[in-house]
Scaffold this motif. Sequence first.
Motif, mmCIF file in Angstrom:
data_model
loop_
_atom_site.group_PDB
_atom_site.id
_atom_site.type_symbol
_atom_site.label_atom_id
_atom_site.label_comp_id
_atom_site.label_asym_id
_atom_site.label_seq_id
_atom_site.Cartn_x
_atom_site.Cartn_y
_atom_site.Cartn_z
ATOM 1 N N LEU A 151 0.831 -1.198 0.000
ATOM 2 C CA LEU A 151 0.000 0.000 0.000
ATOM 3 C C LEU A 151 0.869 1.252 0.000
ATOM 4 O O LEU A 151 1.845 1.343 0.731
ATOM 5 C CB LEU A 151 -0.908 0.004 1.224
ATOM 6 C CG LEU A 151 -1.917 1.129 1.329
ATOM 7 C CD1 LEU A 151 -2.945 1.039 0.205
ATOM 8 C CD2 LEU A 151 -2.616 1.078 2.671
ATOM 9 N N THR A 152 0.483 2.202 -0.830
ATOM 10 C CA THR A 152 1.160 3.484 -0.959
ATOM 11 C C THR A 152 0.284 4.585 -0.378
ATOM 12 O O THR A 152 -0.923 4.610 -0.629
ATOM 13 C CB THR A 152 1.439 3.786 -2.446
ATOM 14 O OG1 THR A 152 2.273 2.756 -2.957
ATOM 15 C CG2 THR A 152 2.120 5.116 -2.621
ATOM 16 N N LEU A 153 0.889 5.486 0.375
ATOM 17 C CA LEU A 153 0.170 6.624 0.943
ATOM 18 C C LEU A 153 0.579 7.892 0.206
ATOM 19 O O LEU A 153 1.760 8.122 -0.029
ATOM 20 C CB LEU A 153 0.477 6.764 2.438
ATOM 21 C CG LEU A 153 0.133 5.549 3.293
ATOM 22 C CD1 LEU A 153 0.559 5.776 4.736
ATOM 23 C CD2 LEU A 153 -1.354 5.232 3.218
ATOM 24 N N ASP A 154 -0.413 8.741 -0.128
ATOM 25 C CA ASP A 154 -0.114 9.975 -0.845
ATOM 26 C C ASP A 154 0.165 11.124 0.130
ATOM 27 O O ASP A 154 0.053 10.966 1.345
ATOM 28 C CB ASP A 154 -1.245 10.325 -1.815
ATOM 29 C CG ASP A 154 -2.585 10.543 -1.117
ATOM 30 O OD1 ASP A 154 -2.625 10.812 0.101
ATOM 31 O OD2 ASP A 154 -3.613 10.451 -1.821
ATOM 32 N N GLN A 155 0.520 12.278 -0.416
ATOM 33 C CA GLN A 155 0.874 13.418 0.429
ATOM 34 C C GLN A 155 -0.290 13.894 1.288
ATOM 35 O O GLN A 155 -0.095 14.257 2.451
ATOM 36 C CB GLN A 155 1.387 14.582 -0.423
ATOM 37 C CG GLN A 155 2.809 14.399 -0.890
ATOM 38 C CD GLN A 155 3.345 15.643 -1.540
ATOM 39 O OE1 GLN A 155 3.115 16.747 -1.079
ATOM 40 N NE2 GLN A 155 4.072 15.460 -2.631
ATOM 41 N N GLU A 156 -1.484 13.904 0.731
ATOM 42 C CA GLU A 156 -2.646 14.341 1.513
ATOM 43 C C GLU A 156 -2.856 13.431 2.717
ATOM 44 O O GLU A 156 -3.158 13.883 3.819
ATOM 45 C CB GLU A 156 -3.905 14.400 0.645
ATOM 46 C CG GLU A 156 -5.134 14.885 1.397
ATOM 47 C CD GLU A 156 -4.951 16.230 2.102
ATOM 48 O OE1 GLU A 156 -5.504 16.394 3.204
ATOM 49 O OE2 GLU A 156 -4.265 17.123 1.563
ATOM 50 N N THR A 157 -2.688 12.131 2.507
ATOM 51 C CA THR A 157 -2.813 11.184 3.616
ATOM 52 C C THR A 157 -1.751 11.459 4.670
ATOM 53 O O THR A 157 -2.025 11.383 5.874
ATOM 54 C CB THR A 157 -2.710 9.737 3.103
ATOM 55 O OG1 THR A 157 -3.760 9.518 2.148
ATOM 56 C CG2 THR A 157 -2.825 8.733 4.232
ATOM 57 N N MET A 158 -0.546 11.794 4.228
ATOM 58 C CA MET A 158 0.523 12.123 5.180
ATOM 59 C C MET A 158 0.125 13.308 6.046
ATOM 60 O O MET A 158 0.327 13.301 7.259
ATOM 61 C CB MET A 158 1.837 12.427 4.454
ATOM 62 C CG MET A 158 2.420 11.266 3.719
ATOM 63 S SD MET A 158 2.751 9.866 4.824
ATOM 64 C CE MET A 158 3.235 8.659 3.618
ATOM 65 N N HIS A 159 -0.474 14.313 5.417
ATOM 66 C CA HIS A 159 -0.940 15.477 6.185
ATOM 67 C C HIS A 159 -2.031 15.071 7.167
ATOM 68 O O HIS A 159 -2.027 15.508 8.325
ATOM 69 C CB HIS A 159 -1.438 16.580 5.250
ATOM 70 C CG HIS A 159 -0.359 17.255 4.472
ATOM 71 N ND1 HIS A 159 0.661 17.980 5.050
ATOM 72 C CD2 HIS A 159 -0.136 17.305 3.138
ATOM 73 C CE1 HIS A 159 1.465 18.457 4.119
ATOM 74 N NE2 HIS A 159 1.005 18.051 2.943
ATOM 75 N N GLU A 160 -2.956 14.226 6.717
ATOM 76 C CA GLU A 160 -4.036 13.758 7.597
ATOM 77 C C GLU A 160 -3.483 12.958 8.777
ATOM 78 O O GLU A 160 -3.944 13.111 9.910
ATOM 79 C CB GLU A 160 -5.029 12.904 6.807
ATOM 80 C CG GLU A 160 -5.863 13.685 5.819
ATOM 81 C CD GLU A 160 -6.742 12.785 4.969
ATOM 82 O OE1 GLU A 160 -7.117 11.683 5.420
ATOM 83 O OE2 GLU A 160 -7.055 13.198 3.830
ATOM 84 N N LEU A 161 -2.519 12.099 8.503
ATOM 85 C CA LEU A 161 -1.917 11.306 9.578
ATOM 86 C C LEU A 161 -1.236 12.211 10.604
ATOM 87 O O LEU A 161 -1.402 12.026 11.818
ATOM 88 C CB LEU A 161 -0.900 10.309 9.011
ATOM 89 C CG LEU A 161 -1.461 9.169 8.170
ATOM 90 C CD1 LEU A 161 -0.332 8.396 7.497
ATOM 91 C CD2 LEU A 161 -2.316 8.233 9.021
#
Length: 172
Positions: free
Chosen positions: A53-63
């Motif tokens: 699974l790959t996480l995008d930049q928006e997900t990184m911000h959400e995390l």
Amino acid sequence: MYTTAAAEPFWNFSIQVYSTPLVADLSLSLQDKYGFDVNVLLLCLWLAQERCLTLDQETMHELRRGVAELNENLVWPIRRARRWVKASTDKAFQSLENAERRKFYESLQLTELKGERFVQSALIECLSTVGEIMSKTPEAAARISLENYREAIAAPEISKTDLEMLVVRVLS
């Protein structure tokens, strides 16, 4: 996508991987030099290994937003205190017996570790709203996620070397 029940396998993966030679050193270096969150690094590696699974930049911000309060009010203050105790040259503190200082340090270390576990649970909860983007291999997934994380926090290009070494140490 993920429930809080996934927090236990993630925690177990983290404990195992963190004890791999150089992983702790690389993770702490990335944290201290460039502002990476070790738990987010470990999450990227775990998701890559388990599901490609790959996480995008928006997900990184959400995390990061999802664990900010826990980090700012619990983990980071305890970490600062633990590090201060370890390195302290404060005369009043140094007057305590060595065994007493060591016991106090160990209790802070254990408390920090419990805080890290809370952060990991919160990260898993944040993942429940993430869509899945799959990669062909765990290594590819980790590289993409870690690069997205690096860009999300605007870490310098030089951090790529340590990130690549982390992928190699954990997933190769």
